[in-house]
Design a protein around this motif. Structure first.
Motif, short mmCIF file in Angstrom:
data_model
loop_
_atom_site.label_atom_id
_atom_site.label_comp_id
_atom_site.label_asym_id
_atom_site.label_seq_id
_atom_site.Cartn_x
_atom_site.Cartn_y
_atom_site.Cartn_z
N LEU A 1 0.82 -1.22 0.00
CA LEU A 1 0.00 0.00 0.00
C LEU A 1 0.85 1.26 0.00
O LEU A 1 0.53 2.24 -0.69
CB LEU A 1 -0.93 -0.01 1.22
N LYS A 2 1.96 1.25 0.75
CA LYS A 2 2.83 2.42 0.78
C LYS A 2 3.56 2.63 -0.54
O LYS A 2 4.03 3.74 -0.82
CB LYS A 2 3.85 2.27 1.91
N GLN A 3 3.66 1.58 -1.33
CA GLN A 3 4.27 1.70 -2.65
C GLN A 3 3.26 2.18 -3.70
O GLN A 3 3.56 2.25 -4.88
CB GLN A 3 4.84 0.35 -3.10
N GLY A 4 2.04 2.50 -3.23
CA GLY A 4 1.01 3.00 -4.14
C GLY A 4 0.14 1.91 -4.71
O GLY A 4 -0.67 2.15 -5.62
N GLY A 5 0.28 0.68 -4.21
CA GLY A 5 -0.51 -0.43 -4.72
C GLY A 5 -1.94 -0.39 -4.26
O GLY A 5 -2.26 0.19 -3.22
N GLY A 6 -2.79 -1.06 -5.03
CA GLY A 6 -4.20 -1.15 -4.69
C GLY A 6 -4.63 -2.60 -4.62
O GLY A 6 -3.84 -3.49 -4.30
N VAL A 7 -5.88 -2.86 -4.97
CA VAL A 7 -6.43 -4.21 -4.89
C VAL A 7 -5.65 -5.17 -5.79
O VAL A 7 -5.36 -6.31 -5.40
CB VAL A 7 -7.92 -4.21 -5.28
N LEU A 8 -5.28 -4.73 -6.98
CA LEU A 8 -4.56 -5.60 -7.92
C LEU A 8 -3.21 -6.03 -7.34
O LEU A 8 -2.85 -7.22 -7.37
CB LEU A 8 -4.35 -4.88 -9.26
N GLU A 9 -2.48 -5.09 -6.80
CA GLU A 9 -1.15 -5.39 -6.25
C GLU A 9 -1.25 -6.24 -4.98
O GLU A 9 -0.43 -7.14 -4.76
CB GLU A 9 -0.39 -4.11 -5.96
N LEU A 10 -2.28 -5.99 -4.15
CA LEU A 10 -2.50 -6.83 -2.97
C LEU A 10 -2.86 -8.26 -3.37
O LEU A 10 -2.42 -9.22 -2.73
CB LEU A 10 -3.61 -6.23 -2.10
N THR A 11 -3.65 -8.38 -4.45
CA THR A 11 -4.00 -9.70 -4.95
C THR A 11 -2.76 -10.44 -5.42
O THR A 11 -2.59 -11.64 -5.14
CB THR A 11 -5.03 -9.60 -6.09
N ARG A 12 -1.87 -9.75 -6.13
CA ARG A 12 -0.64 -10.39 -6.60
C ARG A 12 0.22 -10.86 -5.44
O ARG A 12 0.82 -11.93 -5.48
CB ARG A 12 0.14 -9.41 -7.47
N PHE A 13 0.29 -10.02 -4.40
CA PHE A 13 1.06 -10.41 -3.21
C PHE A 13 0.49 -11.69 -2.60
O PHE A 13 1.21 -12.63 -2.27
CB PHE A 13 1.06 -9.26 -2.20
N LEU A 14 -0.83 -11.76 -2.45
CA LEU A 14 -1.47 -12.93 -1.85
C LEU A 14 -1.34 -14.15 -2.74
O LEU A 14 -1.22 -15.28 -2.23
CB LEU A 14 -2.95 -12.62 -1.56
N GLU A 15 -1.32 -13.96 -4.05
CA GLU A 15 -1.12 -15.10 -4.96
C GLU A 15 0.31 -15.62 -4.87
O GLU A 15 0.54 -16.83 -4.96
CB GLU A 15 -1.46 -14.69 -6.39
N THR A 16 1.25 -14.72 -4.70
CA THR A 16 2.64 -15.16 -4.51
C THR A 16 2.78 -15.97 -3.24
O THR A 16 3.51 -16.96 -3.18
CB THR A 16 3.59 -13.94 -4.45
#
Length: 369
Positions: free
Chosen positions: A327-342
């Protein structure tokens, strides 16, 4: 049904007596073989040495006769032959041969005068036969049967060699000097070249393992001293870092929200997550932990505020920490989803969880700065 008549051979009187003694004592040799193998297997296991195999055999009658014929007049009694019973310990690495040798010398009585270290012969075609050979006896304090005292009198041979030396010896036995005919020079040359390459590989395996072990000890030392910036992020270093339990304080703070218990789970899967963030050293993780722990706590607190969970997973704090980073890197739902998929693999639930995290995060101060 009559017993099988023993074969007759063209041996001298003395050698025929040796053969007769062999036939009478073969059952004793077979029993001793089982004792020696079991003793070695137990000793190897107790000393936590990982080996390829322990093999053993009692010399076959035809093989004994062949030896008596080739070396006619050399032996006066069966006890003069030290290889009627033979055991071979096959290691993975050349430096482990010496470890096994030390173990064997502590386990059995060694006849040093007749033991041979063929590794010191340095013959050009000797690679497959560079075994360490100890002539041994079974000590009474290790095993004693008063009804069979010869178990402690028989000498036997223990060979120690690497798996590559063993493989080469087996192959060369079929193609080399024991094959029954003279091998043409061109083939001997190629065999010796291959032997040289295998010897080099054997040495390199030991050197590489030694280097890796030195690296691991260095990593452990650096991690223990807190020199995280000097330690590359990889499986070994991350495992050592986790042994320091760096996320415990954050998890305890989160658990205190509901007075919950913490269920321990492996955090090793977060290695891929941190690598996906572009982290290169343990120092990157340590800085993240110091910088964002408070915000990760606030995120988790908002998630748990309206629940009555009394058990939380030990990964919860790290998930919150990684979510704050995204979130601090400017991520949103898409980036959070990628993190959880990793972290968890592809699943439809990842998006739902990412949406929940993002929605909760909008109430946090660090996103409003």
């Amino acid at each position: 049904m009559t017993a099988e008549t023993p074969k007759e051979y063209n041996l001298s009187h003395n050698e025929a007596m040796i053969l007769e003694d062999y036939r009478e004592q073969r059952s004793v040799f077979e029993r001793l073989l089982g004792i020696v193998k079991n003793t070695l297997e137990e000793s190897v296991a107790e000393n936590k040495i990982y080996i390829n195999a322990i093999e053993g055999r009692v010399k076959a009658e035809d093989s004994l006769v062949g030896k008596l014929e080739r070396k006619s007049g050399k032996y006066s009694s069966l006890s003069d032959l030290t290889d009627i019973l033979g055991v071979r310990v096959i290691t993975f690495y050349s430096d482990e041969v010496d470890k096994i040798a030390a173990l064997v010398s502590r386990t059995f009585e060694i006849d040093w005068e007749n033991s041979i270290d063929k590794r010191r012969m340095h013959e050009i075609n000797s690679f497959g036969y560079n075994s360490l050979h100890y002539i041994c006896r079974l000590p009474k304090e290790r095993f004693f049967d008063p009804e069979c005292p010869q178990l402690n009198e028989i000498r036997f041979e223990v060979q120690m060699r690497t798996v590559l030396q063993h493989a080469w010896a087996v192959l060369d036995h079929d193609t080399g000097y024991k094959s029954g005919f003279e091998v043409p020079r061109e083939y001997l040359r190629n065999l010796n070249r291959i032997a040289g390459m295998l010897e080099l590989i054997d040495e390199q395996f030991s050197q590489i393992r030694s280097g890796i072990n030195d690296y691991r000890r260095q990593v452990q030392s650096l991690v223990s001293s807190g020199s995280f910036d000097e330690v590359e992020l990889n499986g070994d270093s991350f495992s050592n870092y986790l042994e320091l339990r760096p996320f415990d304080m954050l998890n305890r703070r989160i658990a205190s929200i509901n007075q919950a218990e913490i269920h321990e789970t492996s955090l090793s899967r977060f290695l891929n997550v941190f690598a996906s963030f572009g982290f290169k050293t343990l120092g990157d993780i340590d800085r993240l932990l110091k910088r964002d722990s408070e915000d990760a706590y606030q995120l988790a607190a908002f998630q748990l505020a309206n629940t009555d969970l009394d058990i939380i997973n030990s990964s919860l704090g790290v998930i919150a920490l990684c979510s704050v980073h995204v979130l601090k890197q400017g991520g949103g739902v898409l980036e959070l989803t990628r993190f959880l998929e990793t972290l968890n693999g592809v699943s439809t639930s990842n998006k739902h969880r990412a949406e929940s995290l993002f929605r909760v995060s909008q109430n946090l101060a660090f996103l409003k700065k």
